[in-house]
Write an enzyme that holds these catalytic residues in place. Structure first.
Site, PDB file in Angstrom:
ATOM      1  N   VAL D 165       0.838  -1.203   0.000  1.00 12.11           N
ATOM      2  CA  VAL D 165       0.000   0.000   0.000  1.00 12.11           C
ATOM      3  C   VAL D 165       0.872   1.253   0.000  1.00 12.11           C
ATOM      4  O   VAL D 165       0.612   2.216  -0.725  1.00 12.11           O
ATOM      5  CB  VAL D 165      -0.969   0.001   1.202  1.00 12.11           C
ATOM      6  CG1 VAL D 165      -1.707   1.332   1.305  1.00 12.11           C
ATOM      7  CG2 VAL D 165      -1.979  -1.141   1.066  1.00 12.11           C
ATOM      8  N   LYS D 166       1.948   1.232   0.779  1.00 11.64           N
ATOM      9  CA  LYS D 166       2.836   2.398   0.815  1.00 11.64           C
ATOM     10  C   LYS D 166       3.469   2.622  -0.557  1.00 11.64           C
ATOM     11  O   LYS D 166       3.541   3.761  -1.035  1.00 11.64           O
ATOM     12  CB  LYS D 166       3.936   2.199   1.873  1.00 11.64           C
ATOM     13  CG  LYS D 166       4.858   3.402   2.061  1.00 11.64           C
ATOM     14  CD  LYS D 166       4.186   4.555   2.767  1.00 11.64           C
ATOM     15  CE  LYS D 166       4.922   5.879   2.662  1.00 11.64           C
ATOM     16  NZ  LYS D 166       6.151   5.964   3.440  1.00 11.64           N
ATOM     17  N   ALA D 167       3.926   1.563  -1.182  1.00 11.68           N
ATOM     18  CA  ALA D 167       4.575   1.702  -2.496  1.00 11.68           C
ATOM     19  C   ALA D 167       3.585   2.236  -3.524  1.00 11.68           C
ATOM     20  O   ALA D 167       3.926   3.105  -4.339  1.00 11.68           O
ATOM     21  CB  ALA D 167       5.150   0.365  -2.949  1.00 11.68           C
TER      22      ALA D 167
END
Lengths: 290, 290, 290, 290
Positions: D165-167
């Site tokens: 999700v962060k990427a």
């Protein structure tokens, strides 16, 4: 001195490639997962169909399989003879070649990644192109055998580079295919006569292998014969993008093309030739390239 | 019966093209903005260097100018003879061809957009390719004269389609150029020997006009000779994108390539050959293709 | 001193926008092609439904139509009063604005391109955003009337720039839509809980108008309500690409997105909301964003 | 019952995050490669600076390091206590999370990938967003500690999904950055007032985190403060593309953006903020966004 040669994997390419070997070498082993095909080859060309474990005792072993994974599976089953050379003609993964090369070196065996181009007609006429990565000395030793099956045989670098050149070749073909699809749908939308336009482009700077053979022989005549499956092209363009990523190269056209071939493959019917990627563009524009 | 032919615009291409005409026609007028060049042509090849207004009284008038704008400027200055045919060999804009065609028709003159490919060597050897749009009858009448300068001469459709084919040809070449730059920088980053890889690809499905001639003759030897200027390629890829937009075609690879050639052109030194677009990629990857 | 205001085009936006005017101005003319709608407006809000030719005699005339072409058609039919101001709230073509501006100036009328954003809810609540191009003085005069319908009202430059800002806004939304479709299908393929991921992204740097409203209100609940038609978004992204081409800007992401929206539009059912572009990605990946 | 908490890695984020822990827990260990920083933290906030091997004996261990590689290096050095939970707030690689999770499970330790967003100001105010992948029970146990540092804390799926999700969040931001650069250089080329256009877009459908904060606070004022380094964004967009490839998703806009950020990073000066990617576009168009 080479006493024996083996050929593992008698698909459309391997069957024809191995057919040339008995003319030059006394002992030619062949093996195939479906073993009947090996027996048929022996009958037809005078090769010896023997069990895998025995076949791989040859001085030089060729393999030609769908992907690097099948090569890994074979290698996991067999014990090789020190001093032999394994020449893998699969359109494989560069990283796998490096791993396989290291693994075999521990058994005293040298591994060459040696994918070929030229299609079945080239295999039949012994006019294939070999792009070979790996140890230079092993290349020199394997060269005479490759010359019985091919015409242009090049050592392109260390282990994995043969596969890299093949993947990039196929990626460039995929780019040219997209360019042709986009260019010719645009021309047809403007009322251009396609055959005449193709004749002009094939005599001009915009020509490519795609415009010279794929468009006239597969697309314009709507034949799309299955000789190189679209999922394999999707695999190869994926390998090319992985090479780009690994080297931290900026390659936007390659990246976009990989995505487009992926879409074409996602939407295609099973057993579609790579040239059906054109049909994705046709479905978008409602224009048929014929 | 054609009595007289004129050639307007004696640049690198036109000068050599017009040189073939006196062998086939008694009366060949030439004109050039820098008129000394016309006089030099007359001396060298036996043509007649005369004023523009007189030159365009020929039965068939050829023009070969940098862009469609120069053709418009010439057309605005002259009065033409009804029944004559104007054959424009400029790499022009399809929309301009349609406008020029309509405009000349009102004077009883038929206009053919007939761009050529084959470079100066093709102009010299009369082996050019002509891709021609416009009236079929006018094409048939102009064909014998084009045959004195070219080898492959195709009628590709109505007015503007000749320019369209040329723009798409150049766009496809631009795509192939980007693909080659991306593919070969990636291969070099992986330690591949470039010349050997090129030999393989030129014998395989990934070949193109770019891999066959541009890479070996302009890039790998670092010569980048100025024969086709990068700003002209940028112009042509722009024409191709306009064709795509006009026809509401989805052409993502063409769209991306136009943007990349635009960047290359924005960053290039003046008077750069189109092949220097490769240098943009080299500056990104710090890899030189040699 | 403004005595009368007119509103031409009572669609979903215009009907609600014109409803605010009678609270501030004594004389408010309305006109609509389907004239019953104008009469209904008069009954409901106290405006005056009159013939087009009379309506456009107002001091300030607003128009809100599907495309610049309808504005051209209206302008061709009417005779305007010198000194009046025409404020066009259509999402139009910058080049058309420049032409219309010049044309009206010859009648002594100033033209402002003043597209709005904020959807029907913003029109209803008089909280629209106006992005206005054209003469500064005309802008100052029209400002009080725009303030009765909008909240953020900006003069963004000369004639055509209002339309340019609107087209670029919609293009940026289209890019964000593609990014969201690609990002969230990827996340779902990796087993990510979409709603939780969306909550995180909406509190992080990757958020956009699309992640904040389009995904939760139109996509994840599978409602795709038709409020802004996909063909209109395709038109707007086309206008944006034309702006890019005209300025010779390199804008690869914009170029690619225009092509993707074109594909989505080519494949969509009639009367599809812009948010259905997501379904193109879903059909590729066989992943549904819910 | 949690008796002790550790924080490994006191960079710009970790230093501020760990500062909140002593208000809620009696025993808070801190460790940093440059150990002086740990000692300074102990002095300033009442934490305990102890050797790495002792610090990781806490019930819950947080880590916040530049990349997954540093986490691997730490994990290789230490022996953990069975039953503890490791919460890694690094913006790491999903595949690493899965490997680390399996590796730690063999020691009876559960691993959560829990990257954060909100920048240093969010770390300081304990308003961070945590996107967490891994075991649900472990998540529930670690939740109260995360709540002392963050505001929105979501369990997004199994091991690796937090990093995913962060990427993807950072990739979407990168896409929005390119869209903004392309859109606003185009608008400026057409003479649009940038600040007014930005005000309009930020009130319209085309807004994003980039238009709301990056453009006004970093670009238009030409400050480009180094808070998130461009090479880290290049790394994150690479992770996102790897996720796309792994899932065989077609994501052309993401693919193109990764290439563009790669180019921007290749051309940027060392220690450049991610927002300087805009300068690549400025160098192409010779237009400055101010």
């Amino acid at each position: 001195m080479i006493q024996s040669v083996a050929f593992i994997g008698l698909g459309a390419m391997g069957y024809r490639m191995a057919a040339h070997l008995p003319q030059h070498f006394d002992t030619v082993y062949v093996w195939n997962r479906n073993f009947e095909k090996a027996q048929q080859h022996a009958t037809e060309f005078g090769t010896l169909a023997i069990e895998l474990q025995n076949a791989v005792q040859a001085d030089i072993i060729f393999s030609c399989l769908p992907t690097s994974q099948q090569v890994d599976e074979i290698l996991a089953q067999v014990q090789l003879k020190s001093g032999s050379i394994w020449v893998d003609c699969t359109s494989g993964v560069p990283e796998s070649a490096r791993a396989q090369s290291e693994q075999l070196l521990q058994q005293g065996v040298r591994f060459l990644d040696a994918p070929v181009s030229g299609q079945t007609i080239g295999a039949e006429n012994a006019t294939l192109t070999f792009m070979v990565g790996g140890n230079t000395e092993a290349f020199a030793q394997a060269l005479p055998i490759m010359q019985t099956m091919g015409k242009i045989i090049k050592h392109v670098g260390e282990s994995g580079t043969g596969f890299a050149v093949k993947a990039v070749n196929n990626m460039m073909m995929a780019v040219h295919l997209c360019a042709a699809a986009e260019g010719f749908t645009t021309l047809k939308a403007h009322g251009v006569h396609l055959q005449e336009a193709l004749d002009c482009i094939n005599a001009s700077s915009g020509k490519s292998g795609v415009t010279e053979t794929v468009l006239p022989q597969r697309v314009f005549n709507r034949s799309f014969p299955l000789t190189f499956a679209l999922p394999l092209l999707a695999k190869d363009t994926g390998i090319a993008v992985d090479l780009v990523r690994e080297a931290r190269i900026s390659a936007p056209v390659i990246g976009l093309t990989q995505n487009l071939i992926q879409v074409a493959n996602d939407l295609a019917e099973p057993n579609s030739d790579f040239s059906t990627a054109i049909k994705m563009y046709e479905s978008w524009s409602k224009i048929t390239l014929e």
